[in-house]
Write a protein that holds these residues in place. Structure first.
Motif, PDB file in Angstrom:
ATOM      1  N   THR A  90       6.823  46.054  33.897  1.00  0.00           N
ATOM      2  CA  THR A  90       7.337  44.522  33.675  1.00  0.00           C
ATOM      3  C   THR A  90       7.400  44.577  31.918  1.00  0.00           C
ATOM      4  O   THR A  90       6.591  44.910  31.322  1.00  0.00           O
ATOM      5  N   VAL A  91       8.507  43.735  31.804  1.00  0.00           N
ATOM      6  CA  VAL A  91       8.847  43.674  30.378  1.00  0.00           C
ATOM      7  C   VAL A  91       8.876  42.000  30.121  1.00  0.00           C
ATOM      8  O   VAL A  91       9.402  41.388  30.740  1.00  0.00           O
ATOM      9  N   PHE A  92       7.902  41.861  29.084  1.00  0.00           N
ATOM     10  CA  PHE A  92       7.807  40.414  28.662  1.00  0.00           C
ATOM     11  C   PHE A  92       8.242  40.031  27.193  1.00  0.00           C
ATOM     12  O   PHE A  92       8.076  40.881  26.386  1.00  0.00           O
ATOM     13  N   ASP A  93       8.940  39.092  27.225  1.00  0.00           N
ATOM     14  CA  ASP A  93       9.589  38.364  25.463  1.00  0.00           C
ATOM     15  C   ASP A  93       8.267  37.990  24.906  1.00  0.00           C
ATOM     16  O   ASP A  93       7.030  37.699  25.491  1.00  0.00           O
ATOM     17  N   LYS A  94       8.519  37.570  23.809  1.00  0.00           N
ATOM     18  CA  LYS A  94       7.382  36.851  22.893  1.00  0.00           C
ATOM     19  C   LYS A  94       7.004  35.665  23.412  1.00  0.00           C
ATOM     20  O   LYS A  94       5.776  35.171  22.879  1.00  0.00           O
ATOM     21  N   ASP A 128      14.315  52.988  32.765  1.00  0.00           N
ATOM     22  CA  ASP A 128      15.048  52.736  31.724  1.00  0.00           C
ATOM     23  C   ASP A 128      15.473  51.327  31.898  1.00  0.00           C
ATOM     24  O   ASP A 128      15.621  50.609  32.855  1.00  0.00           O
ATOM     25  N   PHE A 129      15.306  50.459  30.457  1.00  0.00           N
ATOM     26  CA  PHE A 129      15.313  49.158  30.621  1.00  0.00           C
ATOM     27  C   PHE A 129      16.597  48.827  29.370  1.00  0.00           C
ATOM     28  O   PHE A 129      16.506  49.267  28.192  1.00  0.00           O
ATOM     29  N   SER A 130      17.648  47.959  29.721  1.00  0.00           N
ATOM     30  CA  SER A 130      18.798  47.701  28.803  1.00  0.00           C
ATOM     31  C   SER A 130      18.269  46.158  28.404  1.00  0.00           C
ATOM     32  O   SER A 130      18.148  45.316  28.921  1.00  0.00           O
ATOM     33  N   LEU A 131      17.923  46.095  27.040  1.00  0.00           N
ATOM     34  CA  LEU A 131      17.298  45.064  26.332  1.00  0.00           C
ATOM     35  C   LEU A 131      18.239  44.695  25.059  1.00  0.00           C
ATOM     36  O   LEU A 131      18.462  45.545  24.275  1.00  0.00           O
ATOM     37  N   PRO A 132      18.100  43.287  24.842  1.00  0.00           N
ATOM     38  CA  PRO A 132      18.603  43.011  23.491  1.00  0.00           C
ATOM     39  C   PRO A 132      17.502  43.137  22.451  1.00  0.00           C
ATOM     40  O   PRO A 132      16.440  43.440  22.832  1.00  0.00           O
ATOM     41  N   TYR A 136       8.933  42.871  22.567  1.00  0.00           N
ATOM     42  CA  TYR A 136       8.624  42.701  24.072  1.00  0.00           C
ATOM     43  C   TYR A 136       7.085  43.429  23.885  1.00  0.00           C
ATOM     44  O   TYR A 136       6.696  44.174  23.465  1.00  0.00           O
ATOM     45  N   TRP A 137       6.615  42.949  24.964  1.00  0.00           N
ATOM     46  CA  TRP A 137       5.442  43.527  25.546  1.00  0.00           C
ATOM     47  C   TRP A 137       5.446  44.136  27.106  1.00  0.00           C
ATOM     48  O   TRP A 137       6.190  43.435  27.811  1.00  0.00           O
ATOM     49  N   VAL A 138       5.241  45.572  27.145  1.00  0.00           N
ATOM     50  CA  VAL A 138       5.518  46.186  28.279  1.00  0.00           C
ATOM     51  C   VAL A 138       4.217  46.428  29.143  1.00  0.00           C
ATOM     52  O   VAL A 138       3.194  46.911  28.648  1.00  0.00           O
ATOM     53  N   GLU A 139       4.042  46.194  30.222  1.00  0.00           N
ATOM     54  CA  GLU A 139       2.982  46.538  31.264  1.00  0.00           C
ATOM     55  C   GLU A 139       3.209  47.549  32.329  1.00  0.00           C
ATOM     56  O   GLU A 139       4.304  47.344  33.021  1.00  0.00           O
ATOM     57  N   VAL A 140       2.602  48.643  32.351  1.00  0.00           N
ATOM     58  CA  VAL A 140       2.766  49.410  33.431  1.00  0.00           C
ATOM     59  C   VAL A 140       1.695  49.553  34.344  1.00  0.00           C
ATOM     60  O   VAL A 140       0.584  49.929  33.909  1.00  0.00           O
TER      61      VAL A 140
END
Length: 278
Positions: A90-94, A128-132, A136-140
């Motif tokens: 999961t990718v979280f923004d600021k 893979d994630f396409s992001l601007p 980011y904070w990433v949780e696996v």
């Protein structure tokens, strides 16, 4: 030309012990140092970033993961042994808002019980994630469905916007192996090759006497014909032990590099790799 800098942390194993490495990258918010001896981990995670091949206004954040099957619970299944797990990234923004998520269920079958306990057997893959550009904070999270246990790893990814007026560096992917690609469906595909990551950044020993890593150099401005690439290795206590320079000539906007550095003369210990674009 202003100096572009890329530093990232990695690990090196020598005949006499473990050599952890560090490196720096524009996508990373700091340096992470690997310990001299690593405790057993069911889930290991690493990452790197590159410009998205389909949209150069975005980045491709690559998450590399390694699952050690000795940490999973296997159940007997028709004369074999089966583990079942789910991996979720999961990718979280600021603002702590979810901007992207991927979830993959898997089963793992082995023929003998001894393989369920082997610490040398693991599975490596990537998401893979396409992001601007952004922070980011990433949780696996790895969920062992047979045992009902979760294993979590997380990290920060700072994807700084690139200035297209000058050349720039990508992140660094530490590499375990490279081979001709098996097809478009490969998770590791880069420029006609399967580039398998070294998730724990461990090198050296009798079967890995070279540091292998992959990076990309972006031309940015079409008027830039060449750049000078400088690479340094620093021992955490002995200082700089290796340095080289290389002129890179652009014949297309993206220059892909798979680089190899011999480690045979290096003592065991912790190291950092630094890459500069001048």
């Amino acid at each position: 030309m202003r100096c572009a800098k890329n530093l990232i942390l990695m690990a090196l194993v020598a005949l006499t012990g473990v050599l952890p490495f560090a490196s720096s990258s524009q996508a990373m918010s700091g340096q992470r140092r690997l310990k001299q001896s690593r405790s057993f981990s069911v889930l290991d995670v690493d990452h790197a970033w590159f410009l998205s091949p389909s949209d150069t206004s975005k980045f491709q954040l690559e998450i590399y993961y390694q699952i050690h099957q000795a940490g999973l619970k296997f159940e007997p299944d028709s004369g074999r042994f089966q583990a079942a797990y789910e991996l979720k990234a999961t990718v979280f923004d600021k603002k702590n808002k979810v901007v992207a998520r991927k979830q993959i269920p898997k089963t793992l079958n082995v023929s003998a019980e001894r393989h369920t306990r082997s610490r040398q057997d693991f599975r490596t893959s990537q998401l893979d994630f396409s992001l601007p550009p952004g922070r980011y904070w990433v949780e696996v999270i790895l969920t062992d469905l047979n045992a009902g246990k979760e294993f979590t790893k997380s990290f920060e990814a700072h994807l700084k916007p690139l200035k297209h007026s000058r050349a720039a560096l990508s992140g660094l992917e530490f590499v375990h192996a490279v081979q001709a690609t098996r097809g478009e469906g490969s998770a590791f595909l880069k420029g006609g090759y399967d580039v398998v990551p070294s998730v724990v950044r461990t090198y050296g020993g009798s079967d890995s006497s070279s540091l292998l890593y992959y990076q990309e150099i972006y031309q940015g401005n079409p008027s830039v014909e060449q750049v000078l690439l400088e690479t340094r290795l620093r021992h955490w206590t002995k200082g700089m032990v290796y340095r080289d320079t290389l002129y890179v000539h652009f014949d297309n906007p993206v220059k892909r590099q798979l680089r190899r550095i011999s480690l045979e003369e290096f003592p065991a210990g912790s190291y950092q790799i630094e890459v500069y674009l001048r």
